[in-house]
Write a protein that holds these residues in place. Structure first.
Motif, mmCIF file in Angstrom:
data_model
loop_
_atom_site.group_PDB
_atom_site.id
_atom_site.type_symbol
_atom_site.label_atom_id
_atom_site.label_comp_id
_atom_site.label_asym_id
_atom_site.label_seq_id
_atom_site.Cartn_x
_atom_site.Cartn_y
_atom_site.Cartn_z
ATOM 1 N N ALA A 170 0.826 -1.210 0.000
ATOM 2 C CA ALA A 170 0.000 0.000 0.000
ATOM 3 C C ALA A 170 0.860 1.260 0.000
ATOM 4 C CB ALA A 170 -0.942 -0.007 1.208
ATOM 5 N N ILE A 171 1.841 1.320 0.892
ATOM 6 C CA ILE A 171 2.628 2.559 0.991
ATOM 7 C C ILE A 171 3.584 2.723 -0.179
ATOM 8 C CG2 ILE A 171 2.430 2.710 3.508
ATOM 9 C CD1 ILE A 171 5.294 1.612 3.688
ATOM 10 N N LEU A 172 4.154 1.617 -0.676
ATOM 11 C CA LEU A 172 5.092 1.736 -1.803
ATOM 12 C C LEU A 172 4.354 2.079 -3.092
ATOM 13 C CD1 LEU A 172 7.879 1.601 -2.998
ATOM 14 C CD2 LEU A 172 7.663 -0.887 -3.184
ATOM 15 N N SER A 173 3.226 1.439 -3.350
ATOM 16 C CA SER A 173 2.471 1.729 -4.576
ATOM 17 C C SER A 173 1.985 3.167 -4.592
ATOM 18 C CB SER A 173 1.289 0.768 -4.724
ATOM 19 O OG SER A 173 0.407 0.864 -3.622
ATOM 20 N N SER A 174 1.497 3.653 -3.444
ATOM 21 C CA SER A 174 1.038 5.041 -3.385
ATOM 22 C C SER A 174 2.210 6.008 -3.474
ATOM 23 C CB SER A 174 0.245 5.292 -2.097
ATOM 24 O OG SER A 174 1.031 5.038 -0.945
ATOM 25 N N GLY A 175 3.358 5.628 -2.886
ATOM 26 C CA GLY A 175 4.547 6.480 -2.966
ATOM 27 C C GLY A 175 5.052 6.631 -4.394
ATOM 28 N N VAL A 176 5.137 5.511 -5.102
ATOM 29 C CA VAL A 176 5.566 5.548 -6.506
ATOM 30 C C VAL A 176 4.567 6.343 -7.337
ATOM 31 C CG1 VAL A 176 5.920 4.139 -8.573
ATOM 32 C CG2 VAL A 176 6.853 3.396 -6.374
ATOM 33 N N GLY A 183 -5.052 5.539 -10.558
ATOM 34 C CA GLY A 183 -4.751 4.558 -11.593
ATOM 35 C C GLY A 183 -3.347 3.995 -11.475
ATOM 36 N N LEU A 184 -2.370 4.873 -11.222
ATOM 37 C CA LEU A 184 -0.986 4.422 -11.090
ATOM 38 C C LEU A 184 -0.782 3.593 -9.825
ATOM 39 C CD1 LEU A 184 0.959 7.630 -12.212
ATOM 40 C CD2 LEU A 184 0.763 5.472 -13.453
ATOM 41 N N SER A 185 -1.444 3.977 -8.759
ATOM 42 C CA SER A 185 -1.333 3.228 -7.501
ATOM 43 C C SER A 185 -1.929 1.834 -7.658
ATOM 44 C CB SER A 185 -2.046 3.986 -6.375
ATOM 45 O OG SER A 185 -1.758 3.421 -5.117
ATOM 46 N N LEU A 186 -3.035 1.734 -8.379
ATOM 47 C CA LEU A 186 -3.647 0.439 -8.667
ATOM 48 C C LEU A 186 -2.695 -0.426 -9.498
ATOM 49 C CD1 LEU A 186 -6.037 -1.565 -8.830
ATOM 50 C CD2 LEU A 186 -6.895 -0.224 -10.769
ATOM 51 N N ALA A 187 -2.128 0.156 -10.558
ATOM 52 C CA ALA A 187 -1.207 -0.587 -11.432
ATOM 53 C C ALA A 187 0.053 -1.006 -10.686
ATOM 54 C CB ALA A 187 -0.837 0.275 -12.649
ATOM 55 N N LEU A 218 1.472 -4.886 -9.824
ATOM 56 C CA LEU A 218 2.840 -5.321 -10.122
ATOM 57 C C LEU A 218 3.552 -5.805 -8.861
ATOM 58 C CD1 LEU A 218 5.201 -5.613 -12.084
ATOM 59 C CD2 LEU A 218 5.765 -3.207 -11.643
ATOM 60 N N LEU A 219 3.422 -5.061 -7.768
ATOM 61 C CA LEU A 219 4.056 -5.452 -6.513
ATOM 62 C C LEU A 219 3.473 -6.770 -5.993
ATOM 63 C CD1 LEU A 219 4.245 -1.984 -4.706
ATOM 64 C CD2 LEU A 219 6.126 -3.245 -5.768
ATOM 65 N N GLY A 220 2.170 -6.954 -6.167
ATOM 66 C CA GLY A 220 1.550 -8.202 -5.752
ATOM 67 C C GLY A 220 2.064 -9.380 -6.558
ATOM 68 N N LEU A 221 2.219 -9.184 -7.869
ATOM 69 C CA LEU A 221 2.753 -10.242 -8.723
ATOM 70 C C LEU A 221 4.185 -10.610 -8.337
ATOM 71 C CD1 LEU A 221 1.467 -9.388 -12.312
ATOM 72 C CD2 LEU A 221 1.090 -11.512 -11.039
ATOM 73 N N ILE A 222 4.993 -9.587 -8.051
ATOM 74 C CA ILE A 222 6.374 -9.834 -7.635
ATOM 75 C C ILE A 222 6.398 -10.644 -6.340
ATOM 76 C CG2 ILE A 222 8.497 -8.737 -6.798
ATOM 77 C CD1 ILE A 222 7.891 -6.416 -8.717
ATOM 78 N N LEU A 241 -5.717 -4.204 -4.818
ATOM 79 C CA LEU A 241 -6.575 -3.694 -3.741
ATOM 80 C C LEU A 241 -5.780 -2.829 -2.768
ATOM 81 C CD1 LEU A 241 -8.731 -6.868 -2.956
ATOM 82 C CD2 LEU A 241 -9.469 -4.786 -4.128
ATOM 83 N N MET A 242 -4.560 -3.269 -2.428
ATOM 84 C CA MET A 242 -3.752 -2.489 -1.493
ATOM 85 C C MET A 242 -3.232 -1.202 -2.147
ATOM 86 S SD MET A 242 -4.292 -4.069 1.169
ATOM 87 C CE MET A 242 -3.387 -2.905 2.201
ATOM 88 N N GLY A 243 -3.100 -1.202 -3.476
ATOM 89 C CA GLY A 243 -2.779 0.039 -4.162
ATOM 90 C C GLY A 243 -3.883 1.069 -3.971
ATOM 91 N N ILE A 244 -5.133 0.601 -4.048
ATOM 92 C CA ILE A 244 -6.275 1.496 -3.796
ATOM 93 C C ILE A 244 -6.271 1.971 -2.352
ATOM 94 C CG2 ILE A 244 -8.790 1.659 -3.777
ATOM 95 C CD1 ILE A 244 -8.824 -0.471 -5.989
ATOM 96 N N VAL A 245 -5.963 1.064 -1.432
ATOM 97 C CA VAL A 245 -5.881 1.433 -0.010
ATOM 98 C C VAL A 245 -4.806 2.484 0.206
ATOM 99 C CG1 VAL A 245 -5.249 0.589 2.298
ATOM 100 C CG2 VAL A 245 -6.789 -0.754 0.857
ATOM 101 N N GLY A 246 -3.658 2.314 -0.466
ATOM 102 C CA GLY A 246 -2.593 3.311 -0.355
ATOM 103 C C GLY A 246 -3.052 4.678 -0.809
ATOM 104 N N PHE A 247 -3.792 4.716 -1.906
ATOM 105 C CA PHE A 247 -4.343 5.989 -2.402
ATOM 106 C C PHE A 247 -5.312 6.596 -1.386
ATOM 107 C CE2 PHE A 247 -8.006 8.020 -4.480
ATOM 108 C CZ PHE A 247 -7.385 9.108 -5.067
ATOM 109 N N LEU A 248 -6.224 5.787 -0.857
ATOM 110 C CA LEU A 248 -7.215 6.300 0.099
ATOM 111 C C LEU A 248 -6.554 6.772 1.394
ATOM 112 C CD1 LEU A 248 -10.050 3.657 -0.415
ATOM 113 C CD2 LEU A 248 -10.118 6.074 -1.063
ATOM 114 N N ASN A 249 -5.534 6.043 1.843
ATOM 115 C CA ASN A 249 -4.811 6.497 3.034
ATOM 116 C C ASN A 249 -4.115 7.839 2.780
ATOM 117 O OD1 ASN A 249 -5.163 4.733 5.263
ATOM 118 N ND2 ASN A 249 -3.901 3.182 4.272
#
Length: 329
Positions: A76-82, A103-107, A111-115, A225-233
């Motif tokens: 969540a924090i890394l996806s939103s940070g990027v 959109g970028l946080s979701l994407a 990617l982070l989840g796949l890794i 989902l956690m990318g969206i959470v990062g954005f909302l946080n």
């Protein structure tokens, strides 16, 4: 389905949210306060409900399959940070900054989840061990990227302020995520295979279901989902903490444990994902009550109350059959 069955399902679905709302409402009323006293409080209520619901769904996906994932908060924090850094470099806080960041946080989350999933599969380590390593890696990347400081200027702009100043964007996200997750896990081939693997892995694999692709999709969905959470946080806090090292991000995941158990219980009477939404609403009501009594209930007391509620609910679930037996007698 008879009327009695429908009535029982409605009661079972709504009992906990209604009881929680009444208890918390009375506590506020007795002290001359309102749980949700103004528009800002309502906006925060909806945003926090969205955060809890999505985090709970993400936690449950892998946990229900026996994969405990500590890296959810770090995703969540890394996806939103990027996403924040890229968005600012492209739009510099322009009109559509919030939409682009979402959109970028979701994407980035996908990617982070796949890794994370690939690391688990390639190394063949227990998921709890691999996720701990992934958590440290993701926290370290964000720390290096930010120098351990907060990301503030990049996310404090008019576009983000509009999202935080209205309940509608968070409500739309809740509806879209809820419908998408119900369709994905309850009405697709992937969902059928996921539920088969969850119920009996060996039997499912023997019937021809491929576990590895299913697990990778699970990790990708969790990451998104956690990318969206990062954005909302980010919307809620107006910053991103880049200095969360040493498993500091795990606290994001722990907020979902109590609502996951509550949602699973409610899900017996309706849909599990819908149960997570109602559980998130309960937790958001509790959070709003904490905010009302912020001068007397500090962060430590809030943590203790949440822990006690979790233990009490687990004790109830473990002894539910005995309680029902005693009531019938």
């Amino acid at each position: 389905m008879g009327n009695k069955v429908i009535f029982r399902k409605c009661i079972g679905t709504l009992a906990i949210p209604v009881i929680a709302g009444l208890i918390l409402g009375v506590i506020c009323l007795v002290n001359g306060k309102a749980m949700i006293g103004n528009r800002t409080s309502f906006n925060n209520f909806v945003i926090y409900a969205a955060i809890i619901m999505i985090t709970t769904i993400a936690l449950s996906i892998n946990l229900n399959s026996g994969r405990f994932d500590f890296s959810l908060g770090a995703m969540a924090i890394l996806s939103s940070g990027v996403a924040a850094k890229v968005t600012y470099s492209v739009l510099s806080g322009g009109k559509y900054s919030a939409a682009l960041m979402l959109g970028l946080s979701l994407a980035a989350g996908i990617l982070l989840g796949l890794i994370s999933g690939l690391i688990y599969i390639i190394l063949r380590l227990p998921p709890i061990i691999s996720s701990l390593g992934v958590t440290l890696i993701y926290e370290g990347i964000l720390y290096t990227m930010t120098g351990g400081s907060y990301i503030m200027g990049e996310v404090q702009n008019t576009s983000m302020a509009k999202v935080s100043g209205s309940w509608i964007p968070a409500f739309i996200i809740i509806v879209v995520v809820l419908i998408t997750m119900i369709i994905l896990f309850d009405h697709t081939k992937f969902g059928y295979e996921y539920n088969a693997l969850k119920s009996g892995q060996k039997v499912a694999v023997n019937t021809g279901i491929r576990e590895i692709p299913n697990a990778l999709i699970c990790y990708a969905v969790c990451g998104g989902l956690m990318g969206i959470v990062g954005f909302l946080n980010t919307v809620r806090n107006a910053n991103i903490n880049g200095g969360q090292l040493g498993f500091g991000s795990i606290s994001i995941m722990f907020t979902a444990f109590l609502p996951m158990f509550i949602g699973s219980y409610i899900g017996r009477y309706s849909n599990e994902k819908f149960g997570y939404l109602l559980a998130a609403i309960c937790m958001s009501m509790l959070n709003s009550t904490f905010a009302v009594f912020a001068n007397t209930v500090n962060a430590s007391m809030q943590s203790i109350i949440n822990a006690v509620l979790l233990v009490v609910f687990l004790v109830y679930l473990n002894n539910e059959h005995l309680l029902k037996k005693g009531v019938k007698q």
